[in-house]
Design an enzyme around this catalytic site. Structure first.
Site, mmCIF file in Angstrom:
data_model
loop_
_atom_site.group_PDB
_atom_site.id
_atom_site.type_symbol
_atom_site.label_atom_id
_atom_site.label_comp_id
_atom_site.label_asym_id
_atom_site.label_seq_id
_atom_site.Cartn_x
_atom_site.Cartn_y
_atom_site.Cartn_z
ATOM 1 N N LYS A 1 0.790 -1.226 0.000
ATOM 2 C CA LYS A 1 0.000 0.000 0.000
ATOM 3 C C LYS A 1 0.820 1.273 0.000
ATOM 4 O O LYS A 1 0.400 2.310 0.511
ATOM 5 C CB LYS A 1 -1.027 0.039 1.157
ATOM 6 C CG LYS A 1 -2.029 -1.071 1.165
ATOM 7 C CD LYS A 1 -2.433 -1.556 -0.199
ATOM 8 C CE LYS A 1 -3.469 -0.738 -0.908
ATOM 9 N NZ LYS A 1 -3.725 -1.318 -2.264
ATOM 10 N N HIS B 1 7.505 -6.815 -2.679
ATOM 11 C CA HIS B 1 7.343 -6.273 -1.324
ATOM 12 C C HIS B 1 8.343 -6.933 -0.371
ATOM 13 O O HIS B 1 8.251 -6.760 0.838
ATOM 14 C CB HIS B 1 5.950 -6.586 -0.781
ATOM 15 C CG HIS B 1 4.831 -5.888 -1.489
ATOM 16 N ND1 HIS B 1 4.839 -4.554 -1.778
ATOM 17 C CD2 HIS B 1 3.629 -6.352 -1.936
ATOM 18 C CE1 HIS B 1 3.711 -4.227 -2.384
ATOM 19 N NE2 HIS B 1 2.969 -5.295 -2.500
ATOM 20 N N SER C 1 -5.042 2.846 3.882
ATOM 21 C CA SER C 1 -5.227 2.338 2.526
ATOM 22 C C SER C 1 -5.397 0.819 2.538
ATOM 23 O O SER C 1 -6.266 0.254 1.860
ATOM 24 C CB SER C 1 -4.004 2.736 1.692
ATOM 25 O OG SER C 1 -4.110 2.233 0.394
#
Ligand code: A3P
Length: 329
Positions: A62, A139, A169
């Site tokens: 995010k 990530h 988010s």
């Protein structure tokens, strides 16, 4: 630099999303990973062959560069991916190679199975065969990246976003996914602040890359800076990648990577999606769900006064001595 879509078509219909595997979150070396990221895959990708001209975009979920199948990201991963891919394609939207940007590294080794029952790993094969320069999103904390990273030193662009907006988010992203159930904000907040969800602690993730920012191959960006000064960011990314775009190309990249233009583009991908990617992968990448408000300070509508105080206390404690600050408003 030219880009092409010189990548093999799918030879089978993958059945990844309906699989049981998506309900399981493995824990490896103390970090929780998303469903479908198998521990064996994490081990296997340590041997992934790096090319010197690879471009890695790394974010905590995010922050603006989430992947196809990761159901949680809010940092602007998609955003930076769009900027980099556009720069590589000299500002030409039609030349952006969306197939490689599809393949988030840790999801590339998803264990999709062919009709004959054999293991296929389509995304991984696609990444291995893709033309250079490959734009690879992930990530993963640095220590989980392929072993050749230190030797080949490909360019890394790390994007960090103020964690209050990241958590906000992410909360909204999860809400849209029925697999996560209806977790109330208060409960979600406690889990997020204590690093209980996938990819572990936001603080550890960001600090690991922040501490590498002095290395020549790492560019550390903040979502808020991109938002407040997109053109300057595009220029700094180009410089980092040793690209020399004309003013016209820079203007086009800035324009096409704006929130509104990206929404239109993603809608187009979703609508036009035909051929081998007219399934889970393509639809996910063309998903507008990755683009929501895109503003700084949305957390104000979610954090209670007590949560904000608690958050600030933890933030001070974890980030002290780092020199890393964020714009929260
Ligand atoms: P919000 O949910 O706060 O709106 P990721 O791509 O890592 O999943 O991050 C998604 C977040 O980045 C979302 O934040 C999304 O709106 C924001 N984002 C995506 N594209 C953007 C853009 N062009 N400009 C600003 N924010 C953008």
């Amino acid at each position: 630099m030219a880009t092409s879509n010189n990548i093999p078509d799918l030879e089978f219909e993958p059945d990844v999303l309906s699989s049981e595997v998506l309900r399981h979150r493995p824990v490896y070396e103390g970090v929780t990973f998303p469903p479908a990221v198998r521990i064996e895959a994490l081990k296997e990708l340590k041997t992934f062959q790096i090319r010197q001209d690879d471009i890695f975009i790394v974010t905590f979920p995010k922050s603006g560069n989430c992947s196809v199948l990761s159901s949680f990201s809010g940092l602007g991963t998609h955003w930076v991916n769009e900027i980099v891919s556009l720069l590589v394609a000299e500002g030409d939207l039609e030349r952006v190679n969306r197939r490689t940007t599809l393949a988030h590294l840790e999801f590339a080794l998803i264990d999709d199975v062919g009709k004959d029952g054999s293991r296929y790993c389509y995304m991984y094969k696609m990444l291995q065969k893709a033309d250079s320069p490959r734009v690879i999103s992930t990530h993963l904390p640095y220590r989980f990246l392929p072993e050749q990273m230190d030797e080949k030193k490909p360019k890394i662009i790390y994007v960090a976003r103020n964690p209050k907006d990241v958590f906000t988010s992410w909360f909204h992203f999860r809400k849209r996914d029925p697999r996560f159930g209806d977790l109330p904000w208060e409960e979600y907040f406690n889990g997020a602040i204590s690093g209980k969800y996938v990819y572990g602690s936001w603080f550890d993730h960001v600090l690991e890359y922040w501490n590498k920012r002095e290395k020549g191959n790492v560019l550390f960006l903040k979502y808020e800076d991109i938002k407040m000064n997109a053109r300057e960011t595009v220029v700094s990314i180009a410089k980092h990648l040793n690209l020399t775009p004309s003013d016209d190309v820079i203007d086009r990249v800035v324009h096409s990577s704006s929130l509104d233009e990206m929404k239109k583009m993603y809608q187009r991908i979703k609508t036009d999606n035909q051929g081998p990617f007219n399934n889970h992968y393509g639809n996910a990448y063309g998903s507008n769900s990755y683009i929501r408000k895109g503003k700084i300070g949305d957390w104000r509508d979610h954090f209670s006064v007590a949560e904000n105080e608690e958050f600030d206390r933890v933030f001070q404690e974890k980030m002290k001595d780092s020199g890393l600050t964020f714009a929260f408003e």
